[in-house]
Design an enzyme around this catalytic site. Sequence first.
Site, PDB file in Angstrom:
ATOM      1  N   TYR A 188     103.838  66.495 -14.505  1.00 29.89           N
ATOM      2  CA  TYR A 188     105.291  66.721 -14.573  1.00 29.89           C
ATOM      3  C   TYR A 188     106.085  65.644 -13.824  1.00 29.89           C
ATOM      4  CZ  TYR A 188     109.813  69.056 -14.540  1.00 29.89           C
ATOM      5  OH  TYR A 188     111.143  69.335 -14.699  1.00 29.89           O
ATOM      6  N   LYS A 241     108.742  62.806 -15.471  1.00 29.40           N
ATOM      7  CA  LYS A 241     110.114  62.584 -15.018  1.00 29.40           C
ATOM      8  C   LYS A 241     110.301  61.156 -14.488  1.00 29.40           C
ATOM      9  CE  LYS A 241     112.050  66.547 -15.894  1.00 29.40           C
ATOM     10  NZ  LYS A 241     113.146  66.645 -16.895  1.00 29.40           N
TER      11      LYS A 241
END
Length: 222
Positions: A126, A130
């Site tokens: 994750y 990002k």
Amino acid sequence: MKQKKTALIAGASGLIGNELLHYLLEGAEYDRVTAIVRVPLNITHPKLEEKIISFDEMDHDKELFAVDDVFCCLGTTIKKAKTKEAMYKIDVEYPVQMAQLASEKGAKKFLIVSSLNANPHSSIWYPKMKGQLEEKINQIPFQSIAIMQPSLLLGDRDEFRLGEKAGEIFFTFFACLFIGPLKKYKAIQGRTVSLAMYRIAQMNKTGIHIYPSEQIEQAASN
């Protein structure tokens, strides 16, 4: 008299986007706010121009991106997206294409919600995703880019998220622990992020600026 601006927002049905949309509509700085959506928002306002589009075919609606300021609050969860590939498309590919179209159409500012600890070289999927998002956005020419990196987001959501609810309870009871270097990990209200984005867009800043939670709090309180 100062000329009013135009804005475009994506993700207006989410926790941050919904609050931000209302700030944009009620503020005096904008005379037109375009919300690109997949389903109607059921909001009526004289400044609001709602456009239902296919995010897979944004290049068919290029003229929508001819605005001054762009606010991207797109994001999903693996639970909703079902696969990492589908999540990557929503969290990275769509925002990057939005930024490219907006830049081509002369938009001056691009403001986007990322995440705490975003890092394209992270071993965790994750934050790596990002980080890749930020890396790609930063390569697109704008007068100003503002990247929000909030910690755990607090606020009323349409869906129940057990992990976030547990985190909310923890941060409520132990908020006093998050001071000094740990302050950036303190949970933050979605509306605070929205207000910060709105106020940052009114600043005469140029270049790329990253706002972790403590700086988001400061921007919202100014």
